[in-house]
Design a protein around this motif. Structure first.
Motif, PDB file in Angstrom:
ATOM      1  N   MET A   1       0.842  -1.173   0.000  1.00  0.00           N
ATOM      2  CA  MET A   1       0.000   0.000   0.000  1.00  0.00           C
ATOM      3  C   MET A   1       0.894   1.246   0.000  1.00  0.00           C
ATOM      4  N   THR A   2       0.638   2.167  -0.934  1.00  0.00           N
ATOM      5  CA  THR A   2       1.428   3.383  -1.018  1.00  0.00           C
ATOM      6  C   THR A   2       0.690   4.531  -0.348  1.00  0.00           C
ATOM      7  N   ASN A   3       1.464   5.453   0.178  1.00  0.00           N
ATOM      8  CA  ASN A   3       0.861   6.629   0.804  1.00  0.00           C
ATOM      9  C   ASN A   3       0.491   7.634  -0.268  1.00  0.00           C
ATOM     10  N   SER A   4      -0.702   8.152  -0.174  1.00  0.00           N
ATOM     11  CA  SER A   4      -1.161   9.170  -1.098  1.00  0.00           C
ATOM     12  C   SER A   4      -0.569  10.515  -0.689  1.00  0.00           C
ATOM     13  N   PRO A   5      -0.140  11.330  -1.672  1.00  0.00           N
ATOM     14  CA  PRO A   5       0.385  12.644  -1.301  1.00  0.00           C
ATOM     15  C   PRO A   5      -0.715  13.512  -0.690  1.00  0.00           C
ATOM     16  N   VAL A   6      -0.312  14.380   0.208  1.00  0.00           N
ATOM     17  CA  VAL A   6      -1.244  15.304   0.844  1.00  0.00           C
ATOM     18  C   VAL A   6      -1.249  16.603   0.039  1.00  0.00           C
ATOM     19  N   PHE A   7      -2.439  17.028  -0.374  1.00  0.00           N
ATOM     20  CA  PHE A   7      -2.618  18.256  -1.130  1.00  0.00           C
ATOM     21  C   PHE A   7      -3.147  19.333  -0.197  1.00  0.00           C
ATOM     22  N   LEU A   8      -2.632  20.550  -0.340  1.00  0.00           N
ATOM     23  CA  LEU A   8      -3.179  21.703   0.368  1.00  0.00           C
ATOM     24  C   LEU A   8      -3.700  22.675  -0.673  1.00  0.00           C
ATOM     25  N   TYR A   9      -4.985  22.965  -0.608  1.00  0.00           N
ATOM     26  CA  TYR A   9      -5.646  23.875  -1.540  1.00  0.00           C
ATOM     27  C   TYR A   9      -5.991  25.153  -0.804  1.00  0.00           C
ATOM     28  N   VAL A  10      -5.444  26.282  -1.259  1.00  0.00           N
ATOM     29  CA  VAL A  10      -5.711  27.580  -0.652  1.00  0.00           C
ATOM     30  C   VAL A  10      -6.567  28.374  -1.631  1.00  0.00           C
ATOM     31  N   GLU A  11      -7.792  28.640  -1.226  1.00  0.00           N
ATOM     32  CA  GLU A  11      -8.787  29.259  -2.117  1.00  0.00           C
ATOM     33  C   GLU A  11      -9.764  30.052  -1.263  1.00  0.00           C
ATOM     34  N   ASP A  12     -10.203  31.193  -1.787  1.00  0.00           N
ATOM     35  CA  ASP A  12     -11.165  32.004  -1.040  1.00  0.00           C
ATOM     36  C   ASP A  12     -12.585  31.910  -1.587  1.00  0.00           C
ATOM     37  N   ASP A  13     -12.762  31.292  -2.725  1.00  0.00           N
ATOM     38  CA  ASP A  13     -14.080  31.183  -3.350  1.00  0.00           C
ATOM     39  C   ASP A  13     -14.723  29.834  -2.997  1.00  0.00           C
ATOM     40  N   ILE A  14     -15.865  29.884  -2.320  1.00  0.00           N
ATOM     41  CA  ILE A  14     -16.519  28.665  -1.845  1.00  0.00           C
ATOM     42  C   ILE A  14     -16.922  27.737  -2.994  1.00  0.00           C
ATOM     43  N   ALA A  15     -17.415  28.299  -4.093  1.00  0.00           N
ATOM     44  CA  ALA A  15     -17.808  27.471  -5.241  1.00  0.00           C
ATOM     45  C   ALA A  15     -16.607  26.722  -5.806  1.00  0.00           C
ATOM     46  N   SER A  16     -15.471  27.388  -5.901  1.00  0.00           N
ATOM     47  CA  SER A  16     -14.256  26.725  -6.403  1.00  0.00           C
ATOM     48  C   SER A  16     -13.799  25.621  -5.463  1.00  0.00           C
ATOM     49  N   ILE A  17     -13.948  25.845  -4.169  1.00  0.00           N
ATOM     50  CA  ILE A  17     -13.587  24.821  -3.184  1.00  0.00           C
ATOM     51  C   ILE A  17     -14.458  23.581  -3.379  1.00  0.00           C
ATOM     52  N   LYS A  18     -15.751  23.778  -3.535  1.00  0.00           N
ATOM     53  CA  LYS A  18     -16.666  22.647  -3.732  1.00  0.00           C
ATOM     54  C   LYS A  18     -16.331  21.873  -4.993  1.00  0.00           C
ATOM     55  N   ILE A  19     -16.029  22.584  -6.068  1.00  0.00           N
ATOM     56  CA  ILE A  19     -15.673  21.918  -7.337  1.00  0.00           C
ATOM     57  C   ILE A  19     -14.389  21.126  -7.178  1.00  0.00           C
ATOM     58  N   MET A  20     -13.382  21.732  -6.558  1.00  0.00           N
ATOM     59  CA  MET A  20     -12.095  21.046  -6.388  1.00  0.00           C
ATOM     60  C   MET A  20     -12.261  19.794  -5.531  1.00  0.00           C
ATOM     61  N   LYS A  21     -13.021  19.899  -4.446  1.00  0.00           N
ATOM     62  CA  LYS A  21     -13.249  18.722  -3.595  1.00  0.00           C
ATOM     63  C   LYS A  21     -13.909  17.607  -4.395  1.00  0.00           C
ATOM     64  N   MET A  22     -14.911  17.949  -5.188  1.00  0.00           N
ATOM     65  CA  MET A  22     -15.630  16.952  -5.977  1.00  0.00           C
ATOM     66  C   MET A  22     -14.699  16.295  -6.997  1.00  0.00           C
ATOM     67  N   VAL A  23     -13.913  17.087  -7.697  1.00  0.00           N
ATOM     68  CA  VAL A  23     -12.999  16.544  -8.702  1.00  0.00           C
ATOM     69  C   VAL A  23     -11.954  15.648  -8.050  1.00  0.00           C
ATOM     70  N   MET A  24     -11.366  16.118  -6.964  1.00  0.00           N
ATOM     71  CA  MET A  24     -10.316  15.334  -6.304  1.00  0.00           C
ATOM     72  C   MET A  24     -10.865  14.012  -5.758  1.00  0.00           C
ATOM     73  N   GLU A  25     -12.017  14.058  -5.112  1.00  0.00           N
ATOM     74  CA  GLU A  25     -12.559  12.860  -4.477  1.00  0.00           C
ATOM     75  C   GLU A  25     -13.235  11.921  -5.467  1.00  0.00           C
ATOM     76  N   LYS A  26     -14.102  12.444  -6.293  1.00  0.00           N
ATOM     77  CA  LYS A  26     -14.919  11.593  -7.175  1.00  0.00           C
ATOM     78  C   LYS A  26     -14.193  11.185  -8.453  1.00  0.00           C
ATOM     79  N   VAL A  27     -13.482  12.130  -9.065  1.00  0.00           N
ATOM     80  CA  VAL A  27     -12.838  11.851 -10.351  1.00  0.00           C
ATOM     81  C   VAL A  27     -11.440  11.269 -10.163  1.00  0.00           C
TER      82      VAL A  27
END
Length: 87
Positions: A1-27
């Protein structure tokens, strides 16, 4: 089992945060995304993390610090001079 890299996303726009979370997790099937909403107290928040990020995703247009200023802060800290950054 390999360790997944930890990503830090710095963003002030809530809509962009939601999109990024969805893309990272689902896609991309990545569950190691940490989100900081806005750039205020960036280094203090970063220093308070139990696991430091491997990859930084920075929004360019933020206040009080934009992505370029955050990049300068990262590069001035020896721990992050060679970190991967996407802005």
């Amino acid at each position: 089992m390999t360790n997944s890299p930890v990503f830090l996303y710095v963003e002030d726009d809530i809509a962009s945060i939601k999109i990024m979370k969805m893309v990272m997790e689902k896609v991309m099937k990545i569950n190691s995304l940490i989100v900081l909403q806005g750039s205020e107290n960036f280094m203090e928040k970063l220093n308070g993390m139990s696991k430091l990020p491997d990859i930084f995703l920075l929004d360019i247009h933020m206040k009080p610090y934009d992505g370029y200023e955050l990049l300068e802060m990262l590069r001035s800290d020896i721990r992050f001079r060679r970190s991967k950054v996407i802005a």
